[in-house]
Motif scaffolding. Structure first.
Motif, PDB file in Angstrom:
ATOM      1  N   ARG A   1      84.258  34.403  40.072  1.00  0.00           N
ATOM      2  CA  ARG A   1      83.617  34.787  41.334  1.00  0.00           C
ATOM      3  C   ARG A   1      82.114  35.024  41.132  1.00  0.00           C
ATOM      4  NH1 ARG A   1      87.676  38.654  44.875  1.00  0.00           N
ATOM      5  NH2 ARG A   1      89.084  36.964  45.467  1.00  0.00           N
ATOM      6  N   TYR A   2      81.772  35.568  39.984  1.00  0.00           N
ATOM      7  CA  TYR A   2      80.356  35.759  39.660  1.00  0.00           C
ATOM      8  C   TYR A   2      79.646  34.406  39.596  1.00  0.00           C
ATOM      9  CZ  TYR A   2      76.318  36.538  36.602  1.00  0.00           C
ATOM     10  OH  TYR A   2      75.071  36.544  36.052  1.00  0.00           O
ATOM     11  N   HIS A   3      80.307  33.405  39.016  1.00  0.00           N
ATOM     12  CA  HIS A   3      79.717  32.068  38.962  1.00  0.00           C
ATOM     13  C   HIS A   3      79.509  31.510  40.372  1.00  0.00           C
ATOM     14  CE1 HIS A   3      79.924  32.125  34.735  1.00  0.00           C
ATOM     15  NE2 HIS A   3      81.159  31.674  34.565  1.00  0.00           N
ATOM     16  N   LEU A   4      80.453  31.797  41.280  1.00  0.00           N
ATOM     17  CA  LEU A   4      80.268  31.357  42.672  1.00  0.00           C
ATOM     18  C   LEU A   4      79.053  32.039  43.286  1.00  0.00           C
ATOM     19  CD1 LEU A   4      81.085  29.860  45.226  1.00  0.00           C
ATOM     20  CD2 LEU A   4      82.737  31.689  45.706  1.00  0.00           C
ATOM     21  N   ASN A   5      78.880  33.316  43.012  1.00  0.00           N
ATOM     22  CA  ASN A   5      77.704  34.024  43.527  1.00  0.00           C
ATOM     23  C   ASN A   5      76.410  33.381  43.019  1.00  0.00           C
ATOM     24  OD1 ASN A   5      79.453  35.804  44.730  1.00  0.00           O
ATOM     25  ND2 ASN A   5      79.174  37.435  43.232  1.00  0.00           N
ATOM     26  N   GLN A   6      76.418  32.999  41.741  1.00  0.00           N
ATOM     27  CA  GLN A   6      75.232  32.354  41.175  1.00  0.00           C
ATOM     28  C   GLN A   6      74.951  31.015  41.855  1.00  0.00           C
ATOM     29  OE1 GLN A   6      76.502  32.446  36.970  1.00  0.00           O
ATOM     30  NE2 GLN A   6      74.613  33.586  36.566  1.00  0.00           N
ATOM     31  N   ALA A   7      76.025  30.242  42.056  1.00  0.00           N
ATOM     32  CA  ALA A   7      75.855  28.935  42.699  1.00  0.00           C
ATOM     33  C   ALA A   7      75.340  29.093  44.129  1.00  0.00           C
ATOM     34  CB  ALA A   7      77.175  28.173  42.686  1.00  0.00           C
ATOM     35  N   GLU A   8      75.844  30.105  44.844  1.00  0.00           N
ATOM     36  CA  GLU A   8      75.382  30.357  46.214  1.00  0.00           C
ATOM     37  C   GLU A   8      73.902  30.734  46.226  1.00  0.00           C
ATOM     38  OE1 GLU A   8      79.557  31.961  48.233  1.00  0.00           O
ATOM     39  OE2 GLU A   8      78.169  33.370  47.278  1.00  0.00           O
ATOM     40  N   ALA A   9      73.491  31.531  45.241  1.00  0.00           N
ATOM     41  CA  ALA A   9      72.085  31.952  45.189  1.00  0.00           C
ATOM     42  C   ALA A   9      71.153  30.760  44.986  1.00  0.00           C
ATOM     43  CB  ALA A   9      71.896  32.965  44.064  1.00  0.00           C
ATOM     44  N   LYS A  10      71.635  29.755  44.262  1.00  0.00           N
ATOM     45  CA  LYS A  10      70.825  28.562  44.015  1.00  0.00           C
ATOM     46  C   LYS A  10      70.927  27.553  45.153  1.00  0.00           C
ATOM     47  CE  LYS A  10      71.225  28.964  38.977  1.00  0.00           C
ATOM     48  NZ  LYS A  10      71.763  28.323  37.755  1.00  0.00           N
TER      49      LYS A  10
ATOM     50  N   GLU B   1      73.176  25.205  45.527  1.00  0.00           N
ATOM     51  CA  GLU B   1      73.578  23.887  45.054  1.00  0.00           C
ATOM     52  C   GLU B   1      74.999  23.584  45.514  1.00  0.00           C
ATOM     53  OE1 GLU B   1      73.101  24.146  40.871  1.00  0.00           O
ATOM     54  OE2 GLU B   1      70.906  24.246  40.950  1.00  0.00           O
ATOM     55  N   LYS B   2      75.156  22.615  46.421  1.00  0.00           N
ATOM     56  CA  LYS B   2      76.461  22.344  47.024  1.00  0.00           C
ATOM     57  C   LYS B   2      77.497  21.923  45.995  1.00  0.00           C
ATOM     58  CE  LYS B   2      74.750  21.150  51.628  1.00  0.00           C
ATOM     59  NZ  LYS B   2      74.704  20.113  52.689  1.00  0.00           N
ATOM     60  N   ALA B   3      77.121  21.071  45.080  1.00  0.00           N
ATOM     61  CA  ALA B   3      78.081  20.615  44.067  1.00  0.00           C
ATOM     62  C   ALA B   3      78.543  21.780  43.202  1.00  0.00           C
ATOM     63  CB  ALA B   3      77.454  19.520  43.203  1.00  0.00           C
ATOM     64  N   ALA B   4      77.601  22.639  42.819  1.00  0.00           N
ATOM     65  CA  ALA B   4      77.956  23.801  41.996  1.00  0.00           C
ATOM     66  C   ALA B   4      78.839  24.777  42.779  1.00  0.00           C
ATOM     67  CB  ALA B   4      76.692  24.501  41.506  1.00  0.00           C
ATOM     68  N   ILE B   5      78.585  24.923  44.076  1.00  0.00           N
ATOM     69  CA  ILE B   5      79.409  25.800  44.919  1.00  0.00           C
ATOM     70  C   ILE B   5      80.839  25.274  44.969  1.00  0.00           C
ATOM     71  CG2 ILE B   5      79.820  26.547  47.296  1.00  0.00           C
ATOM     72  CD1 ILE B   5      76.749  26.710  47.592  1.00  0.00           C
ATOM     73  N   LEU B   6      80.993  23.983  45.182  1.00  0.00           N
ATOM     74  CA  LEU B   6      82.341  23.403  45.229  1.00  0.00           C
ATOM     75  C   LEU B   6      83.050  23.551  43.890  1.00  0.00           C
ATOM     76  CD1 LEU B   6      81.913  20.149  47.345  1.00  0.00           C
ATOM     77  CD2 LEU B   6      83.178  22.222  47.959  1.00  0.00           C
ATOM     78  N   ASP B   7      82.332  23.331  42.796  1.00  0.00           N
ATOM     79  CA  ASP B   7      82.943  23.496  41.474  1.00  0.00           C
ATOM     80  C   ASP B   7      83.396  24.940  41.268  1.00  0.00           C
ATOM     81  OD1 ASP B   7      82.580  20.849  40.817  1.00  0.00           O
ATOM     82  OD2 ASP B   7      80.747  21.189  39.634  1.00  0.00           O
ATOM     83  N   ALA B   8      82.584  25.894  41.732  1.00  0.00           N
ATOM     84  CA  ALA B   8      82.937  27.306  41.557  1.00  0.00           C
ATOM     85  C   ALA B   8      84.129  27.691  42.417  1.00  0.00           C
ATOM     86  CB  ALA B   8      81.728  28.188  41.889  1.00  0.00           C
ATOM     87  N   ILE B   9      84.181  27.204  43.651  1.00  0.00           N
ATOM     88  CA  ILE B   9      85.346  27.475  44.514  1.00  0.00           C
ATOM     89  C   ILE B   9      86.602  26.880  43.894  1.00  0.00           C
ATOM     90  CG2 ILE B   9      86.388  26.994  46.758  1.00  0.00           C
ATOM     91  CD1 ILE B   9      83.576  27.090  47.957  1.00  0.00           C
ATOM     92  N   LYS B  10      86.489  25.675  43.385  1.00  0.00           N
ATOM     93  CA  LYS B  10      87.634  25.028  42.736  1.00  0.00           C
ATOM     94  C   LYS B  10      88.107  25.845  41.540  1.00  0.00           C
ATOM     95  CE  LYS B  10      88.919  20.807  40.225  1.00  0.00           C
ATOM     96  NZ  LYS B  10      88.465  19.470  39.763  1.00  0.00           N
ATOM     97  N   ALA B  11      87.171  26.270  40.691  1.00  0.00           N
ATOM     98  CA  ALA B  11      87.542  27.026  39.497  1.00  0.00           C
ATOM     99  C   ALA B  11      88.208  28.346  39.866  1.00  0.00           C
ATOM    100  CB  ALA B  11      86.301  27.272  38.634  1.00  0.00           C
ATOM    101  N   GLU B  12      87.625  29.055  40.834  1.00  0.00           N
ATOM    102  CA  GLU B  12      88.213  30.333  41.253  1.00  0.00           C
ATOM    103  C   GLU B  12      89.614  30.133  41.823  1.00  0.00           C
ATOM    104  OE1 GLU B  12      87.681  33.642  44.776  1.00  0.00           O
ATOM    105  OE2 GLU B  12      85.856  32.802  43.896  1.00  0.00           O
ATOM    106  N   THR B  13      89.769  29.143  42.674  1.00  0.00           N
ATOM    107  CA  THR B  13      91.056  28.925  43.332  1.00  0.00           C
ATOM    108  C   THR B  13      92.116  28.500  42.331  1.00  0.00           C
ATOM    109  OG1 THR B  13      89.891  28.265  45.343  1.00  0.00           O
ATOM    110  CG2 THR B  13      92.228  27.701  45.187  1.00  0.00           C
ATOM    111  N   MET B  14      91.777  27.555  41.470  1.00  0.00           N
ATOM    112  CA  MET B  14      92.780  27.023  40.555  1.00  0.00           C
ATOM    113  C   MET B  14      93.171  28.044  39.488  1.00  0.00           C
ATOM    114  SD  MET B  14      91.756  22.991  40.191  1.00  0.00           S
ATOM    115  CE  MET B  14      93.316  22.603  39.385  1.00  0.00           C
ATOM    116  N   PHE B  15      92.210  28.835  39.009  1.00  0.00           N
ATOM    117  CA  PHE B  15      92.610  29.873  38.055  1.00  0.00           C
ATOM    118  C   PHE B  15      93.361  30.992  38.772  1.00  0.00           C
ATOM    119  CE2 PHE B  15      92.265  33.542  35.255  1.00  0.00           C
ATOM    120  CZ  PHE B  15      92.688  32.970  34.061  1.00  0.00           C
ATOM    121  N   GLY B  16      92.955  31.316  40.000  1.00  0.00           N
ATOM    122  CA  GLY B  16      93.714  32.291  40.775  1.00  0.00           C
ATOM    123  C   GLY B  16      95.159  31.856  40.926  1.00  0.00           C
TER     124      GLY B  16
END
Length: 646
Positions: A551-560, A562-577
């Motif tokens: 989730r912290y990585h998603l926050n970082q991506a949102e601050a930047k 970067e759409k691709a990074a945001i999608l990667d972070a959402i994917k990582a959070e969801t799949m590990f969840g």
């Protein structure tokens, strides 16, 4: 229906272990805990000294038998009880007529007696639920624990000698129901593990409190055109927001619906209105104000009648309907209860008493009344003897599985539950999430206090640290103090406790708190053997911490941005969840299901074109197995590098 009596439960007395002999104290008051001449010896010198002697309630006796076998490594005998034969007697008081139990009726549906005589031990109750609770309490005395759902959090100690001198009787502080349930429900494994946890922590109760929003037998879509007068007049216009609760035909329909449900065997029939506002303000409803000047407050209409009584229009009309339904049901089905919330626009007590068969459940949130919660409970307690409370321990869309404990700190729980007990509450029905990573300690403490509101909270927390984590107890105390605050600091420690406890109180979740939690968990993991049960529990909490890093990585991506990074972070959070589903660390069912787009609301447009994110149980949103130890250590090392931890 006659509910069990509710005398105040006494304080928990910690059992003492002297050498190999377990000398076990009771959860009873000094008046009930009388010394007996000879302790009962269950197991000694590698052999069972007493058989498990069964009465008519088989399940608890079998559970005791199986658990004693696990604790000792030998097979205890399991046999029917008989007069004159020594044993560990498990069953109803009536199963053992030679045993004299004073005031047996006062035990109610869930109370029990644990007693030792010259050669036997008795775990007995007036009703089957009490027998189960007697066995659970006895096993607790012997050191067994079920802290969180799932086998990982089960602690069954090994003993070379089991002996004790028991003389106690207990009844629950909340004798109607004690329930912690998951909003959004649970997957089958989650339900199975939660059912076992509830049984092992004396949750449940004799009444299945089942209250939900209903239309009282009406179908607004089909019936509004033909009968608009059956529905609420709001701002001068009939609407399908609510029924008109003063209309005779609406009351008649509600009675018909309730009688049908009662004939189908329902123990409790809900008459709670549909959720939301939009209640009727027609002349017949306003007539309940009896000359008082209408005042609009809290999105509802109040008035002070000429006799000085403050009334609320919705409470007057809606509870009148509930009373009429309860009276009609009681004539044919006297043991069937009619349940209703005291909530939202009908939080304020009505001016009249409620029917004896009405079960009322107040709420701690969405209260549209000026009186305090304590005043509300007292007022309803004078109008009905069956009052429960709807609590909110975790709501997914409120807390999103973040580590802030909310009202789940042990000190706050103790204060709240004592207040409820003092103000007529006989049942606690708490919405929660399957998120034992952030809120498990609170859930466990709540379960112990629901049974005995006067239990020693610090002792419960101390036992949790030492029994669940062994040599890592102090490191885990630092971890929990970091999120829960000072009320969970119960062990002496030569290291300073975290100064970050105030971060949670301010609702913060930041990288510094997360880095500190990683160091706590590293300390804990190093303190115990890698293959121990202690380590397995710590590793589950480490997996929860890794989820927070995602989730912290998603926050970082949102601050930047970067759409691709945001999608990667959402994917990582969801799949590990999704991989945490069977660990019970986070509430994956809403994450993978109905609440997915709520969780990532700000990115809904970005997700609209991602096929793997669209459907529940597919793509990113499907349950998967947790990582094994090797994979997880790789993830953990990567997290520490990303966080700058050396």
């Amino acid at each position: 229906m006659k509910l069990p009596l509710n005398p105040t439960c006494a304080a928990l007395i910690r059992f003492l272990s002297v050498g190999l002999l377990l000398i076990l104290a009771a959860f009873a008051s000094p008046a009930n805990a009388q010394p007996l001449p000879k302790p009962g010896t269950l197991f000694e010198n590698g052999a069972a000294q007493l058989p498990v002697a069964t009465g008519s309630v088989e399940g608890p006796a079998k559970e005791l038998h199986e658990t004693l076998n696990r604790m000792t490594g030998v097979r205890f005998q399991l046999q029917p009880a008989a007069p004159g034969k020594a044993g560990i007697h498990v069953g109803l008081i009536t199963d053992f007529p030679w045993l004299k139990v004073d005031r047996a009726k006062e035990l109610g549906a869930e109370g029990f007696v644990i007693r030792t005589d010259s050669d036997s031990v008795y775990l007995v109750a007036a009703e089957p639920l009490g027998v189960q609770h007697a066995v659970t309490t006895f096993l607790h005395h012997l050191g067994c624990r079920w802290f969180f759902p799932g086998e990982t959090w089960e602690s069954i100690p090994q003993h070379k000698t089991i002996a004790g001198n028991w003389n106690e009787r207990q009844v629950p502080s909340f004798p109607t129901q004690r329930r912690i349930w998951y909003g959004f429900g649970a997957y089958p494994s989650g339900k199975r593990d939660m059912d076992a946890w509830e049984r092992h922590n004396r949750m449940g109760g004799p009444v299945n409190v089942s209250i939900g929003h209903t239309w009282h037998g009406l179908n607004p879509e089909k019936e509004f055109a033909a009968h608009p007068e059956w529905f609420a007049l709001v701002a001068g216009k009939r609407q399908t927001t609510k029924p008109c609760y003063s209309h005779p035909q609406v009351i008649e329909r509600a009675i018909e619906s309730a009688l049908k449900q009662a004939s189908d065997g329902r123990q409790m029939i809900s008459m709670t209105p549909p959720d939301g506002l939009g209640y009727c303000e027609c002349e017949r409803c306003l007539a309940t104000l009896k000359g008082g000047e209408p005042i609009r407050e809290h999105s509802s209409i109040f008035a002070k009648r000429p006799d000085g009584t403050l009334v609320n229009i919705t409470s007057e009309t809606m509870f009148n309907l509930v009373n009429q339904v309860a009276a009609a049901v009681a004539k044919k089905y006297p043991r069937t209860l009619v349940g209703c919330y005291a909530y939202s626009a009908y939080s304020h007590p009505p001016s009249f008493d409620l029917h004896p068969n009405v079960y009322l459940q107040t709420t701690t949130a969405y209260r549209r009344t000026s009186i305090t919660l304590a005043e509300q409970l007292d007022a309803f307690g004078k109008k009905t003897k069956q009052v429960g409370i709807r609590e909110y321990y975790s709501v997914y869309q409120w807390d999103w599985d973040f580590p802030s404990p909310g009202k789940m700190t042990p000190a706050a729980l103790a204060d709240d539950l004592k207040m409820f007990h003092q103000h007529h509450i006989t049942a606690v029905n708490a919405e929660a999430s399957n998120n034992w990573g952030p809120r498990g300690l609170g859930y466990y403490v709540a379960s112990q206090l629901m049974w005995n509101v006067n239990a020693d909270v610090k002792e419960i927390v101390r036992d949790f640290y030492e029994t669940a984590f062994g040599p890592a107890a102090k490191a885990m105390q630092r971890y929990y103090v970091r999120w829960y605050g000072p009320s969970v600091a119960v062990l002496p420690d030569d290291r300073p406790l975290p100064a970050q406890a105030d971060l949670v109180e301010k609702g913060k979740f930041d990288v510094e708190a997360l880095k500190a939690a990683y160091l706590d968990l590293d300390d804990a993991a190093r303190a115990v053997p890698a293959d121990s049960d202690y380590r397995k529990r710590i590793d589950l909490l480490r997996m929860y911490a890794h989820y927070l890093v995602l989730r912290y990585h998603l926050n970082q991506a949102e601050a930047k941005g970067e759409k691709a990074a945001i999608l990667d972070a959402i994917k990582a959070e969801t799949m590990f969840g999704a991989r945490l589903t069977d660990t019970h660390m986070i509430h994956t069912r809403p994450l993978l299901g109905k609440a997915f787009l709520r969780r990532f609301k700000k990115h809904e447009a970005l997700l609209a074109d991602v096929e793997d994110a669209k459907l529940s149980n597919k793509g990113w949103r499907q349950v998967a197995a947790p990582p094994d130890a090797r994979e997880f250590e790789t993830l953990w090392a990567a997290d520490k590098a990303a966080l700058g931890i050396r």
